[in-house]
Each structure stands twice: as structure tokens, then as C-alpha cells.
Design a protein around this motif. Structure first.
Motif: not given
Length: 143
Positions: A35-45
């Protein structure tokens, strides 16, 4: 057959594609069970990722933990390859200031070999997905 979290990498699932990657927050974090880790987007959608089950599964319930995701589309396929996706679920998520979004979806017609998650829009320039949990059963192996 026992119901399990089909999305866990310990169950054989794998993130086979992601449109963005940050070395500190890779897409594999979505299915690592931590639960402490995640994936993040890098801006544009839009941004997307694909989870491969390496077997035919029947999903009965999805739980998505994310942050700042506004509109999420989920597509599925029962193909042996990640092709022929069809729209399965599309949701507008509620903005939860300072806390994770916990979206629970009771799945209908949840047969899949791959799931594609597309973040169409977000409440900010960046969004994150902390976990995808798919409760269900393995129906058969891919042959």
C-alpha cells in the motif's frame, strides 16, 4: 475454486504496458500488494496501463485506489494477445482532497485475459494509481 486478488504479481499478473514511467514510481507498483507504493503519470492525458493475467479470469469486483484521477475508462479483452479491447466500465471519480480515492466496482461480465486502464483526465497535472485489486477466479489457462 477460491476467489483471489487476480491482479497481484504474486498471482502471476503483470503490467505489460504503461504510457509513462518514473524510476521511483514504476507501473509494477500497482500490482505489488504494497500500500505504500504507487505508479504516477507524467503529465499529459490520457495515460494508460495494461494488466495481463496470463490466464482467463472472471472478475467479480474491482477495487481501485488512486489519487487525483478524474475520469477512468476500463477496457477488457479475452484475446490471447492484448488486442480487440472493448469498453467495460467508465467512471467519473470523486475528488478526495488529501486522501486516496477508493473506488469499488461490482463487475458484470468480467471475463478477461487483459485489462486496459485509461485515465482520460485528472484533477491536476499528475495522478497516481496505488493499487488495482480484482477479486475473482481463474477460469482456465491460455492455450
Amino acid at each position: 475454486m477460491r476467489k483471489v486478488d487476480l491482479c497481484l504479481n504474486s498471482e502471476g499478473s503483470e503490467v505489460i504496458l504503461a504510457t509513462s514511467s518514473d524510476d521511483k514510481h514504476p507501473p509494477e507498483n500497482i500490482i505489488d500488494g504494497n500500500p505504500e507504493t504507487f505508479w504516477t503519470t507524467t503529465g499529459m492525458f490520457p495515460q494508460e496501463f495494461i494488466i495481463c493475467f496470463h490466464k482467463h479470469v472472471k472478475i467479480e469486483r474491482l477495487i481501485i485506489q488512486s489519487y487525483l484521477v478524474q475520469t477512468l475508462r476500463i477496457e477488457k479483452t479475452t484475446s490471447k494477445e492484448p488486442t480487440g479491447f472493448e469498453l467495460w466500465i467508465q467512471k467519473d471519480l470523486v475528488h478526495t482532497e488529501g486522501q486516496l480515492q477508493n473506488e469499488e466496482i461490482v463487475a458484470r461480465d468480467g471475463y478477461a485475459t487483459y485489462l486496459r486502464f485509461i485515465i482520460l483526465s485528472a484533477f491536476d497535472h499528475f495522478a497516481s494509481v496505488h493499487s488495482i485489486s480484482a477479486e475473482g477466479i481463474a477460469v482456465s489457462t491460455l492455450s
